[in-house]
Design a protein around this motif. Structure first.
Motif, PDB file in Angstrom:
ATOM      1  N   VAL A 155       0.833  -1.203   0.000  1.00 44.48           N
ATOM      2  CA  VAL A 155       0.000   0.000   0.000  1.00 44.48           C
ATOM      3  C   VAL A 155       0.869   1.257   0.000  1.00 44.48           C
ATOM      4  CG1 VAL A 155      -1.628   1.342   1.389  1.00 44.48           C
ATOM      5  CG2 VAL A 155      -2.018  -1.094   1.034  1.00 44.48           C
ATOM      6  N   LEU A 156       1.903   1.287   0.828  1.00 41.26           N
ATOM      7  CA  LEU A 156       2.776   2.469   0.888  1.00 41.26           C
ATOM      8  C   LEU A 156       3.509   2.701  -0.424  1.00 41.26           C
ATOM      9  CD1 LEU A 156       4.196   2.225   4.517  1.00 41.26           C
ATOM     10  CD2 LEU A 156       2.455   3.783   3.630  1.00 41.26           C
ATOM     11  N   VAL A 157       3.985   1.634  -1.067  1.00 42.69           N
ATOM     12  CA  VAL A 157       4.660   1.770  -2.367  1.00 42.69           C
ATOM     13  C   VAL A 157       3.674   2.289  -3.410  1.00 42.69           C
ATOM     14  CG1 VAL A 157       5.733   0.453  -4.250  1.00 42.69           C
ATOM     15  CG2 VAL A 157       6.453   0.077  -1.889  1.00 42.69           C
ATOM     16  N   PHE A 158       2.472   1.778  -3.418  1.00 44.29           N
ATOM     17  CA  PHE A 158       1.470   2.233  -4.380  1.00 44.29           C
ATOM     18  C   PHE A 158       1.130   3.708  -4.166  1.00 44.29           C
ATOM     19  CE2 PHE A 158      -2.999   2.920  -5.578  1.00 44.29           C
ATOM     20  CZ  PHE A 158      -2.922   2.635  -6.919  1.00 44.29           C
ATOM     21  N   VAL A 159       0.943   4.108  -2.916  1.00 43.03           N
ATOM     22  CA  VAL A 159       0.625   5.507  -2.618  1.00 43.03           C
ATOM     23  C   VAL A 159       1.783   6.411  -3.032  1.00 43.03           C
ATOM     24  CG1 VAL A 159       0.227   7.143  -0.736  1.00 43.03           C
ATOM     25  CG2 VAL A 159      -1.057   5.011  -0.823  1.00 43.03           C
ATOM     26  N   ALA A 160       3.028   6.001  -2.752  1.00 43.50           N
ATOM     27  CA  ALA A 160       4.196   6.797  -3.140  1.00 43.50           C
ATOM     28  C   ALA A 160       4.263   6.926  -4.660  1.00 43.50           C
ATOM     29  CB  ALA A 160       5.469   6.155  -2.593  1.00 43.50           C
ATOM     30  N   PHE A 161       3.976   5.851  -5.379  1.00 39.79           N
ATOM     31  CA  PHE A 161       3.979   5.899  -6.844  1.00 39.79           C
ATOM     32  C   PHE A 161       2.910   6.869  -7.356  1.00 39.79           C
ATOM     33  CE2 PHE A 161       2.093   4.326 -10.815  1.00 39.79           C
ATOM     34  CZ  PHE A 161       3.172   4.490 -11.660  1.00 39.79           C
ATOM     35  N   MET A 162       1.719   6.814  -6.796  1.00 43.06           N
ATOM     36  CA  MET A 162       0.648   7.701  -7.245  1.00 43.06           C
ATOM     37  C   MET A 162       0.969   9.162  -6.940  1.00 43.06           C
ATOM     38  SD  MET A 162      -1.375   5.803  -8.853  1.00 43.06           S
ATOM     39  CE  MET A 162      -2.665   6.953  -9.178  1.00 43.06           C
ATOM     40  N   VAL A 163       1.573   9.449  -5.779  1.00 41.16           N
ATOM     41  CA  VAL A 163       1.961  10.823  -5.439  1.00 41.16           C
ATOM     42  C   VAL A 163       3.001  11.318  -6.435  1.00 41.16           C
ATOM     43  CG1 VAL A 163       3.196  12.213  -3.721  1.00 41.16           C
ATOM     44  CG2 VAL A 163       1.343  10.695  -3.011  1.00 41.16           C
ATOM     45  N   ALA A 164       3.987  10.483  -6.755  1.00 39.41           N
ATOM     46  CA  ALA A 164       5.019  10.865  -7.721  1.00 39.41           C
ATOM     47  C   ALA A 164       4.409  11.107  -9.097  1.00 39.41           C
ATOM     48  CB  ALA A 164       6.102   9.783  -7.788  1.00 39.41           C
ATOM     49  N   LEU A 165       3.477  10.254  -9.511  1.00 38.68           N
ATOM     50  CA  LEU A 165       2.837  10.414 -10.817  1.00 38.68           C
ATOM     51  C   LEU A 165       2.060  11.728 -10.883  1.00 38.68           C
ATOM     52  CD1 LEU A 165       2.096   9.110 -13.579  1.00 38.68           C
ATOM     53  CD2 LEU A 165       0.072   8.186 -12.442  1.00 38.68           C
ATOM     54  N   VAL A 166       1.295  12.031  -9.856  1.00 39.67           N
ATOM     55  CA  VAL A 166       0.531  13.281  -9.832  1.00 39.67           C
ATOM     56  C   VAL A 166       1.478  14.485  -9.828  1.00 39.67           C
ATOM     57  CG1 VAL A 166      -1.030  14.680  -8.413  1.00 39.67           C
ATOM     58  CG2 VAL A 166      -1.527  12.267  -8.798  1.00 39.67           C
ATOM     59  N   TYR A 167       2.586  14.395  -9.078  1.00 41.68           N
ATOM     60  CA  TYR A 167       3.551  15.489  -9.039  1.00 41.68           C
ATOM     61  C   TYR A 167       4.166  15.730 -10.422  1.00 41.68           C
ATOM     62  CZ  TYR A 167       7.730  18.186  -8.081  1.00 41.68           C
ATOM     63  OH  TYR A 167       8.707  19.141  -8.118  1.00 41.68           O
ATOM     64  N   VAL A 168       4.556  14.650 -11.100  1.00 36.69           N
ATOM     65  CA  VAL A 168       5.164  14.788 -12.443  1.00 36.69           C
ATOM     66  C   VAL A 168       4.157  15.374 -13.423  1.00 36.69           C
ATOM     67  CG1 VAL A 168       6.075  13.463 -14.402  1.00 36.69           C
ATOM     68  CG2 VAL A 168       6.904  12.999 -12.093  1.00 36.69           C
ATOM     69  N   LEU A 169       2.921  14.889 -13.413  1.00 33.54           N
ATOM     70  CA  LEU A 169       1.906  15.425 -14.333  1.00 33.54           C
ATOM     71  C   LEU A 169       1.608  16.890 -14.012  1.00 33.54           C
ATOM     72  CD1 LEU A 169      -0.584  12.420 -14.564  1.00 33.54           C
ATOM     73  CD2 LEU A 169       0.977  13.232 -16.328  1.00 33.54           C
ATOM     74  N   ASP A 170       1.536  17.254 -12.747  1.00 32.45           N
ATOM     75  CA  ASP A 170       1.290  18.631 -12.346  1.00 32.45           C
ATOM     76  C   ASP A 170       2.433  19.531 -12.814  1.00 32.45           C
ATOM     77  OD1 ASP A 170      -0.101  20.741 -10.904  1.00 32.45           O
ATOM     78  OD2 ASP A 170       1.569  20.612  -9.473  1.00 32.45           O
ATOM     79  N   PHE A 171       3.669  19.069 -12.621  1.00 32.71           N
ATOM     80  CA  PHE A 171       4.835  19.846 -13.049  1.00 32.71           C
ATOM     81  C   PHE A 171       4.822  20.042 -14.562  1.00 32.71           C
ATOM     82  CE2 PHE A 171       9.298  20.107 -14.365  1.00 32.71           C
ATOM     83  CZ  PHE A 171       9.709  21.207 -13.624  1.00 32.71           C
TER      84      PHE A 171
END
Length: 147
Positions: A120-136
């Motif tokens: 769960v923690l790895v999945f959440v970290a991946f989703m946060v990184a994905l949203v950050y990259v798309l936002d940037f």
């Protein structure tokens, strides 16, 4: 006596056919019916016996029953509903039932819990990184397009 291979194979086939389960639903019903004791009737048999044979027979049967009953008789009183248990008693019952249900739960072991938590923690970290990259990327694109 000499038995050829073809004869022995035929005998084995017949034995396996006898021992195998019936394929069709009709064959299964027939097998179940033959396995039942003769004295016991099934629910289907008893319901067939209870039904009248024709509509005319049921109409005459209903008319004779209506003639037998008396009209004008007072309706019997209904039983009053039982009072609800007290709030405390209902709360205690609820807690007992919850406790009984929790005893039925298969709780994960420590190893399983660590594994699930890590996933769960790895999945959440991946989703946060994905949203950050798309936002940037969208932010840079908007500033480049509109200045």
């Amino acid at each position: 006596m000499v038995v050829s291979d073809s004869d022995a194979g035929g005998e084995k086939e017949q034995e396996s056919k006898r021992a195998s389960r019936p394929v069709t639903a009709a064959a299964r019903r027939e097998r179940r019916a033959s396995a039942r004791p003769a004295g016991k009737a099934t629910a289907k048999d008893s319901s067939d016996k209870a039904r009248p044979a024709t509509k005319a027979a049921s109409a005459t049967e209903g008319a004779s029953k209506a003639a037998e009953t008396k009209k004008g008789r007072a309706t019997p009183k209904r039983d009053r509903k039982q009072k609800k248990p007290s709030l405390f008693a209902r709360l205690v019952r609820f807690i007992r039932e919850v406790w009984a249900e929790l005893r039925k739960v298969i709780w994960p072991t420590r190893k399983q819990m660590i594994t699930y938590t890590t996933v769960v923690l790895v999945f959440v970290a991946f989703m946060v990184a994905l949203v950050y990259v798309l936002d940037f990327a969208f932010r840079k694109g908007v500033f480049w397009l509109f200045g």
